[in-house]
Scaffold this active site. Structure first.
Site, short mmCIF file in Angstrom:
data_model
loop_
_atom_site.label_atom_id
_atom_site.label_comp_id
_atom_site.label_asym_id
_atom_site.label_seq_id
_atom_site.Cartn_x
_atom_site.Cartn_y
_atom_site.Cartn_z
N GLU A 196 -24.47 33.12 39.27
CA GLU A 196 -24.47 32.23 38.11
C GLU A 196 -25.87 32.12 37.50
OE1 GLU A 196 -21.24 29.28 38.28
OE2 GLU A 196 -22.83 27.82 37.93
N GLU A 208 -26.37 35.14 35.51
CA GLU A 208 -25.67 34.99 34.23
C GLU A 208 -26.49 34.14 33.28
OE1 GLU A 208 -21.24 34.04 33.81
OE2 GLU A 208 -21.57 33.80 35.95
N CYS A 233 -17.06 26.01 39.20
CA CYS A 233 -16.71 25.93 40.62
C CYS A 233 -15.51 25.04 40.86
CB CYS A 233 -17.88 25.35 41.41
SG CYS A 233 -19.33 26.35 41.27
N SER A 276 -18.89 30.34 32.93
CA SER A 276 -19.39 31.30 33.91
C SER A 276 -18.19 32.05 34.48
CB SER A 276 -20.11 30.56 35.03
OG SER A 276 -20.22 31.40 36.15
N LYS A 303 -7.81 23.00 45.14
CA LYS A 303 -8.10 24.28 45.79
C LYS A 303 -6.81 24.93 46.29
CE LYS A 303 -12.63 24.36 45.38
NZ LYS A 303 -13.33 25.43 44.67
N GLU A 335 -5.89 26.79 43.37
CA GLU A 335 -6.84 27.85 42.99
C GLU A 335 -6.55 29.19 43.67
OE1 GLU A 335 -10.89 27.54 44.47
OE2 GLU A 335 -11.69 28.09 42.51
N GLU A 346 -6.91 37.90 40.38
CA GLU A 346 -8.29 38.14 40.85
C GLU A 346 -8.60 37.36 42.13
OE1 GLU A 346 -9.36 38.43 36.16
OE2 GLU A 346 -9.45 36.56 37.26
N CYS A 402 -17.45 16.67 44.26
CA CYS A 402 -16.54 16.93 45.39
C CYS A 402 -16.59 15.85 46.45
CB CYS A 402 -16.85 18.28 46.02
SG CYS A 402 -17.06 19.58 44.81
#
Lengths: 583, 160
Positions: free
Chosen positions: A280, A283, A301, A321, A360, A363, A369, A511
């Site tokens: 990141e 980037e 994230c 990102s 998650k 996710e 991917e 989180c």
């Protein structure tokens, strides 16, 4: 200074600032008025009526949670009549609440169960009315069991006001009132972003996480499988709460515990956070220095934030990102880098993750991917709450375990990796490394206080190589709009961008305040958890991701360099617009 | 975000109330007058256009008994369950209607011909028990007459 109010509660003289509720005022003189619908993290909804008190000279009962103390009031909080009324309120709530406590996800951890026990209710006074409302586990992340709802309204406030998602609302009215997505659709077809804040605030078992513990046990007992595990930064700062200790870092004990549960290798998501930063920050360097893609860069994230953006803010996709979250990166590295170095057949690896998060669970199958290794990169996601249950089932005396180390090549993390668990942490970690990438020099002071703390939107400037980098950090989904609108307005007017770099986390506090964390979170608890992570960072010899020797090794042996062809293939992802309502 | 184009009928309704705060209920009223109910597709369009979350629109639609979420059906059957009709056996009539039509009260038959509803007192207790179909009142109805009443409308539909 606020005016002060003088009054009496249970004949105790009291002086409090104007606007203090009767509930808070009573607390300050050691009187506990029982509450049920009120959550200390949320404004009062005044729906249950447990907290009623009497005021002298008034024949009305007052709700202590939402009534400010007035000058000269004489309040009685407990007498036989008030206790009897509270009892009736509970009996009425029980009249349409299932008696399935023993087989409920909140057994022994339920606010209703606790208060009913306090009142010693031992029989059903009113005949039972069964509400025929179906369970909804369509998201495989957050499960709705509306029959267990007591209509406190917390989830509605959380979903509509705190998170601005509007997946849940109260439908119908009176005895038929229920919480539901709009119309007869499932939660998976609604705008729900799976953040799980509703489940973290629900007083009963009406909203819980999708329970994956049995799947984990099953994988662990299968001799053909090679089970590995990762723990997220925020878990180490909150797991102690399940055993009565708040604000302490339990990293070492968690490693020991997971090994005892039978995992063959214990990894740390914080290591992968360092990888995220390498990608990141690269980037950011490309966009900031070379202008390859538009600024601002926005962090990705948080899977709930990604889902929210894919539904509500698709015009921001080019700013996102492309780097995967640390959780997914550790998954793919375990089935490629780790597997090949240790001669393990990746098809036999079961990657389990312990996360502070319900999203998650979503996710891991978000796009193809997420199977970049050729297998699903992360197989099972457990929340912190689920891990606490597993500890109890396994009969392990967690608090007295010795401290152990993580397993090598995917375990050793820099301080930057562990602060990912707090709002502002990703930004701080990224800037430490981006500064190095851009200037070739290390920051003199790596603590970036401007992005720390619980302010809803944090804005600041950090000097990098003589240029100002303008940053914004938002947490709690309702606070994002302000930041994005500033970007939109500047773009539209062709003016200078308000920010170069934006961090977003869906849950308040980041989180550490995640939807899968232990119950009864408040800002006080969020601050304690975050402090444990910042302390971990502070005491680490290596505090920047790019200095982590295991990260250097990973790039040397496997990935070559950040944004290399291999990195792009394994560590990056794409985004697309998704319908707010599927039907 | 005003991305989606509104259908002309709905656009006219929305324009009528444009700029007036708190007009959601009035708009929904007009939509129900137009279609006989509030279709989900219309609610989705409205949500998008008015920038009011769909969840809020459904809170309103389901709170008020007046608003319907399903097409009304060609004929409205109202079974009176007021005290007099109830005592004279209205619940038997309701059960018979449910059995024949295969629907519960508050819903419409699959062919869209009948909608079944329960009402409290139609104000003609002397004629109890009473069943009303559209504007026609059937008095002193017995269970075995229910099928005959329905067949009047079924035949009429078959002729057309």
């Amino acid at each position: 200074m606020a005016k002060s109010i003088q009054a009496k509660i249970n004949d105790i003289f009291i002086k409090v600032p104007e606007g203090t509720t009767i509930l808070e005022a009573a607390k300050s003189v050691q009187i506990k008025i029982p509450t049920l619908c009120k959550h200390p993290d949320l404004p009062p909804s005044a729906s249950c009526g447990i907290c009623v008190v009497k005021a002298k000279g008034s024949n009305k009962m007052l709700r202590a949670c939402c009534t400010p103390l007035d000058e000269g009031m004489e309040i009685t909080t407990h007498d036989p009549e008030i206790v009897a009324i509270r009892r009736s309120v509970l009996e009425l709530i029980l009249s349409n609440h299932p008696n399935d406590c023993l087989i409920c996800g909140r057994n022994n951890n339920c606010e209703l169960q606790k208060i009913v026990a306090d009142f010693g209710i031992s029989e059903e006074y009113f005949p039972k009315i069964k509400r025929d409302l179906p369970m909804d586990d369509s998201t495989k992340a957050v499960v709705l069991e509306p029959e267990k709802c007591i209509l406190c309204g917390r989830c509605i406030y959380v979903c509509q006001d705190m998170q601005d998602v509007w997946a849940l609302s109260f439908l119908q009215r009176g005895i038929k009132t229920r919480f539901s997505p709009a119309g007869d659709i499932t939660l998976a077809e609604s705008p729900c972003i799976k953040c799980g804040q509703c489940s973290a605030h629900c007083p009963t078992g009406a909203i819980v996480e999708y329970f994956d513990v049995p799947k984990v046990w099953k994988a662990l007992e299968n001799p053909d499988k090679y089970c590995v595990v990762q723990i997220a930064p925020a878990v180490r700062a909150s797991i102690g709460e399940a055993f009565g200790v708040a604000g302490k870092n339990f990293t070492g004990k968690l490693y020991a515990l997971l090994r005892r549960l039978g995992f063959k290798a214990v990894f740390d998501t914080s290591f992968a956070a360092d990888v995220t930063i390498m990608e990141e920050a690269s980037e950011f360097e490309q966009r900031f220095v070379k202008g390859t893609k538009p600024l601002p860069l926005i962090t990705t994230c948080c899977p709930s934030w990604v889902d929210f953006m894919e539904k509500f803010h698709t015009d921001m996709i080019e700013h996102f990102s492309s780097c995967k979250s640390p959780h997914e990166i550790l998954g793919v590295l375990s089935k490629t880098y780790y597997a090949s170095k240790n001669n393990i057949d990746p098809s036999k690896i079961v990657m389990v993750s312990v996360m502070p998060c319900t999203a998650k669970k979503y996710e891991i199958t978000r796009t193809d991917e997420m199977s970049a290794s050729g297998y699903q990169d992360v197989d099972i996601v457990m929340t912190t709450r689920e891990l606490a249950l597993m500890i109890k089932q396994a009969g392990i005396d967690f608090m007295n375990l010795p401290d152990e180390e993580s397993d090598t090549i995917l375990g050793e993390y820099a301080g930057a990796g562990v602060i990912f668990g707090s709002t502002g942490g990703v930004m701080e970690a990224a800037l430490r490394t981006a500064n190095y990438f851009i200037t070739g020099e290390e920051l003199k002071k790596v603590d970036l206080d401007v992005v720390r703390g619980l302010k809803r939107v944090k804005e600041g400037e950090i000097e990098v190589g003589g240029k100002k980098v303008r940053v914004a950090v938002a947490h709690g989904m309702a606070n994002v709009e302000y930041v994005l609108n500033k970007v939109r307005e500047a773009k539209k007017a062709g003016k200078e961008l308000p920010y170069h770099f934006i961090e977003v986390m869906a849950c308040p506090g980041g989180c550490v305040g995640g939807g899968g964390q232990p119950y009864m979170v408040t800002d006080e608890v969020r601050t304690l958890r975050a402090a444990a992570l910042y302390e971990d960072d502070k005491t680490k010899a290596v505090r920047c991701s790019h200095q982590n020797p295991y990260i250097k090794r990973l790039y040397k042996e496997f990935l070559e360099k950040p944004l290399s062809e291999k990195s792009e293939k394994l560590l990056h992802t794409t985004y697309k617009g998704r319908p707010i309502y599927k039907r | 975000m005003r991305e989606e184009k509104l259908s002309v009928d709905i656009e006219n309704i929305v324009k009528k109330w444009e700029g007036k705060k708190g007009s959601l209920i009035m708009i929904l009223h007009d939509i129900q007058n137009l279609y006989g109910y509030v279709p989900r597709a219309t609610s989705l369009q409205l949500s998008n256009y008015l920038e009011v979350p769909l969840a809020r629109i459904y809170e309103v639609i389901t709170f008020y008994h007046f608003f319907k979420l399903e097409p009304p059906g060609k004929h409205l059957i109202q079974v009176c369950m007021g005290t007099a009709c109830y005592l004279k056996g209205a619940s038997d009539l309701l059960h018979e209607l449910r059995d024949i039509l295969g629907v519960r009260e508050g819903t419409t038959t699959k062919d869209g011909l009948f909608r079944l509803e329960v009402v409290r007192c139609l104000g003609c207790c002397g004629l109890a028990p009473v069943v009303k179909v559209d504007s026609k009142v059937y008095s002193k109805v017995t269970k075995d007459r229910v099928a005959d009443i329905l067949s009047e409308y079924e035949q009429e539909a078959a002729v057309k």
